[in-house]
Motif scaffolding. Structure first.
Motif, short mmCIF file in Angstrom:
data_model
loop_
_atom_site.label_atom_id
_atom_site.label_comp_id
_atom_site.label_asym_id
_atom_site.label_seq_id
_atom_site.Cartn_x
_atom_site.Cartn_y
_atom_site.Cartn_z
N UNK A 94 11.64 -2.26 2.05
CA UNK A 94 10.37 -1.77 1.49
C UNK A 94 9.36 -2.92 1.27
N UNK A 95 8.76 -2.90 0.10
CA UNK A 95 7.75 -3.93 -0.22
C UNK A 95 8.32 -5.02 -1.10
N UNK A 96 9.67 -5.09 -1.16
CA UNK A 96 10.30 -5.98 -2.15
C UNK A 96 10.33 -7.44 -1.72
N UNK A 97 10.16 -7.76 -0.42
CA UNK A 97 10.26 -9.15 0.03
C UNK A 97 9.03 -9.55 0.84
N UNK A 98 7.85 -9.64 0.12
CA UNK A 98 6.64 -10.05 0.85
C UNK A 98 6.73 -11.53 1.21
N UNK A 99 6.08 -11.89 2.30
CA UNK A 99 6.00 -13.31 2.68
C UNK A 99 4.56 -13.83 2.53
N UNK A 100 3.66 -12.89 2.11
CA UNK A 100 2.26 -13.27 1.86
C UNK A 100 1.70 -12.33 0.79
N UNK A 101 0.52 -12.67 0.28
CA UNK A 101 -0.09 -11.83 -0.76
C UNK A 101 -0.57 -10.52 -0.17
N UNK A 102 -0.41 -9.45 -0.93
CA UNK A 102 -0.84 -8.13 -0.47
C UNK A 102 -2.30 -7.88 -0.90
N UNK A 103 -2.98 -8.91 -1.52
CA UNK A 103 -4.33 -8.71 -2.01
C UNK A 103 -5.32 -8.68 -0.86
N UNK B 217 0.85 -1.17 0.00
CA UNK B 217 0.00 0.00 0.00
C UNK B 217 0.88 1.22 0.00
N UNK B 218 0.60 2.14 -0.86
CA UNK B 218 1.40 3.36 -0.98
C UNK B 218 2.47 3.20 -2.05
N UNK B 219 3.17 4.30 -2.23
CA UNK B 219 4.19 4.29 -3.28
C UNK B 219 5.39 3.45 -2.85
N UNK B 220 6.10 2.99 -3.81
CA UNK B 220 7.28 2.14 -3.54
C UNK B 220 8.35 2.93 -2.79
N UNK B 221 8.55 4.21 -3.16
CA UNK B 221 9.56 5.03 -2.51
C UNK B 221 9.20 5.26 -1.05
N UNK B 222 7.91 5.51 -0.83
CA UNK B 222 7.48 5.76 0.55
C UNK B 222 7.68 4.53 1.39
N UNK B 223 7.30 3.39 0.84
CA UNK B 223 7.46 2.13 1.58
C UNK B 223 8.94 1.83 1.86
#
Length: 697
Positions: free
Chosen positions: A671-680, A634-640
């Motif tokens: 940031x959001x580059x290494x999720x361990x679950x779906x962000x949906x 959620x949010x921009x990649x830079x912010x995350x």
């Protein structure tokens, strides 16, 4: 009148008289055998090996009646009666001697004892308590028209000649550091050569120039006298004193003794007692700063067994012509007066005296000597000789072959005296009064002495190798060596360069640093004890011979243990290993760290989880970790990305603030580059908003 008879007696006494003999010379440390005259202790610790006197003579005269100047006496026109200075008193005295030292010698028995044999001939005269007016009346020609009267009261005249043969022994009594004491004794056999004496009691003489009428208008003088006179002599004096010949008198023998002590103060004694040498090694040197001698001489007497003595009452009147007809004193007494008693002669007593001698070594070869002689015999007893009390101060230069002295003194009855003398090898000559005779107009004493001897001096001890130990005490006189090894150089038996006296292993080559012994390796670790910090425990050279420790007991030596204080594993180089289970636990705790939405501030309820994380990190103090921040999409990649970095940094800072070393932690944001679950879905995005703490491998 037979005035020449009595005058002759007085002038004979004036010819040779007794005081100290060899004035000035006896103060010399090189007087040799002469030293026994004043103190028999002189011959030990002498500057001579031996000293042989061939012949020497000393003559002294002193009086308090008649004085002259030597220059006047040498004048051909000098007349003793007219030109001399007379000092008549009610009690004038004359005293003096002749002292001949014949063949005599001294030698050293050993370094502590010496002996001397001597022969000596002596003549002594004393005239005591004579009224000076009597002497003047007898010395002058009588004026036939002039009367005179003499109240002589008491008087004493003694003359004696004798020979001595004696032996002296001297020994060292103490030789301790700066204190040195020696003593000596002389024993003398005495042989009388002639003795005469007279004394008077309450004697008065009245001469009347014309007292006797001879008839026809002619008169002659009369002599009225009173009192008593003793007259005694040895059998070799038959007529009068002017017929006296020196000869051995049968039955006239006796014994005498001299006793003396000498103390020396030697403040520099250590310079004479180094390298095993003692002071006696240096007999060629004087070693004292101050020397004090005390002696008692001429104890004894001679008994003239065949001598005679008579007592005469001289009360009466005799005319001058009858008096002149008598040829001798005995004739005068026997023919003109009354003999009241006769018998054997009185025993003659030696001139016993006490001597004090003080010698100060002022500088090298320069000395100052004080000597005083005190008579211990009476001058008012019959047939007793005595010395004149005197004191002399004598500066001198003294060396082995030459000495020079200039005595200045006072002699009882003779006044001040000034003399000079010298010794040059075998010759000695001098006078204690020659300068005063030359300079004074009224000198009342005269003396002179001279002689020849054969001196054999002590030699300087040899030291060929220059090690300070004289040859006779040096076991190796040609090799320099210490006294501890008797003058020999120390050997080096094992050839290791360390002399045996310093080598604790003289038969085994070693090192100087180990006192000549080889270094040991007690623990056998090939590290010598000198370099081995642990000589009793084997250890490698890299650790100075000590075994490597394992401080944390994990089986990994400290030298290889990256964590020597904390038990670890071999795989982790001795440090505790973070297992997968521990890693999982860390991350389980890390997942419970909560942040305020959209911020990097940690919520308060996350504190417990962080404390648990700190406890785990402290268990692995040498392990390094990464603090990783993650976000959802959620949010921009830079912010995350920024948010993840800030949250990772916030956790790191919290841990550092609680004591974790900052160098062990690295904060990383993914940031959001290494999720361990779906962000949906909401649930998956919650799992992705996380912090992980991972071991850096």
């Amino acid at each position: 009148m037979k005035k020449t008879i009595i005058t002759g007696l007085l002038l004979a006494a004036a010819a040779t008289v007794k005081a100290q003999s060899y004035i000035g010379y006896l103060s010399d440390n090189y007087s040799g055998v002469h030293g026994i005259i004043s103190n028999p202790a002189n011959i030990v610790d002498s500057r001579f090996k031996t000293d042989v006197n061939l012949v020497g003579a000393s003559v002294f005269f002193g009086n308090d009646y008649y004085g002259v100047k030597l220059g006047d006496v040498l004048d051909a026109d000098f007349d003793f009666d007219e030109n001399g200075n007379k000092s008549p008193k009610t009690s004038n005295n004359l005293i003096g001697n002749a002292d001949v030292l014949g063949p005599s010698f001294m030698f050293n028995i050993n370094k502590n004892n010496s002996i001397a044999l001597f022969s000596r001939g002596r003549v002594g005269y004393n005239i005591n308590e004579i009224d000076g007016q009597t002497y003047e009346s007898l010395a002058d020609e009588f004026d036939e028209n002039e009367d005179f009267m003499v109240n002589e009261d008491n008087f004493y005249l003694t003359a004696n000649a004798w020979a001595e043969v004696g032996i002296s022994y001297a020994t060292i009594l103490m030789n301790k550091d700066q204190h040195f004491l020696k003593g000596g004794l002389s024993l003398k056999y005495l042989q009388g050569l002639g003795n005469a004496y007279a004394s008077g009691s309450n004697v008065e003489i009245d001469y009347d120039a014309d007292g006797t009428d001879l008839g026809g208008g002619n008169t002659t003088g009369s002599i009225t006298s009173q009192g008593e006179v003793y007259y005694g002599h040895s059998q070799n004096i038959n007529e009068d004193l002017d017929d006296f010949d020196l000869e051995i008198v049968e039955g006239a023998t006796g014994f005498g003794a001299d006793l003396g002590f000498i103390y020396e103060y030697r403040p520099d004694y250590s310079s004479y007692s180094s390298n095993g040498n003692d002071a006696m090694t240096y007999n060629h040197l004087n070693k004292y700063k101050l020397k004090v001698g005390l002696s008692l001489t001429d104890i004894g007497s001679i008994n003239y067994k065949n001598g005679s003595e008579s007592l005469y009452d001289i009360t009466g009147v005799v005319n001058e012509d009858t008096f002149e007809e008598q040829e001798t004193i005995e004739e005068i007494l026997e023919n003109l007066y009354t003999e009241t008693d006769t018998g054997g002669s009185t025993k003659w007593v030696l001139p016993t005296a006490l001597h004090l001698n003080v010698d100060w070594a002022m500088a090298s070869k320069f000395y100052l000597n004080l000597n005083t002689d005190l008579s211990l015999t009476s001058n008012t007893k019959r047939n007793v000789s005595r010395t004149a009390n005197n004191v002399y101060l004598t500066p001198r230069f003294e060396s082995k072959w030459f000495s020079f002295y200039m005595p200045v003194g006072l002699v009882q009855g003779a006044g001040a005296q000034w003399g000079a003398g010298f010794r040059a090898g075998p010759l000695y000559i001098g006078s204690g009064s020659v300068l005063s005779l030359l300079l004074s107009d009224n000198s009342k004493a005269a003396d002179v002495y001279a002689g020849l001897k054969i001196p054999v001096y002590q030699g300087k001890p040899k030291d060929r190798d220059g090690d300070g130990i004289v040859n006779k005490k040096d076991n190796c006189p040609d090799e320099y060596g210490p006294i501890e090894n008797n003058g020999c150089p120390w050997p080096d038996t094992d050839g290791d360069g360390v002399n045996d006296n310093e080598d604790q292993c003289p038969d085994e080559a070693g090192e100087a640093e180990n006192n000549g012994c080889p270094w040991e390796d007690t623990d056998g670790d090939a590290v010598l004890d000198k370099d081995d910090t642990c000589p009793q425990e084997a250890g490698p050279a890299e650790n100075q011979g000590c075994p490597w420790p394992d401080a944390d007991g994990d089986g990994i030596l400290d030298k290889d243990d990256q964590c020597p204080e904390v038990a670890g594993t071999v795989a982790n180089q001795g440090c505790p290993e973070v297992t997968e289970e521990v890693q999982k636990t860390l991350n389980e705790y890390a997942k419970t760290i909560l942040f305020n939405p959209g911020k990097a501030t940690i919520k308060t309820e996350s504190t417990t989880a962080l404390v648990d994380i700190i406890q785990i990190l402290n268990e692995y103090p040498d392990a390094k970790f990464t603090v990783e921040g993650h976000t959802d999409s959620i949010g921009s990649e830079q912010t995350n990305q920024r948010l993840s970095e800030s949250r990772a940094q916030a956790v790191k800072q919290f841990l550092v603030d609680k004591g974790i070393d900052a160098s062990r932690l690295e904060a990383i944001g993914y940031g959001e580059s290494k999720p361990i679950a779906t962000n949906m879905y909401k649930d998956g995005r919650a799992k992705n908003r996380r912090v992980e703490i991972n071991l850096v491998k």
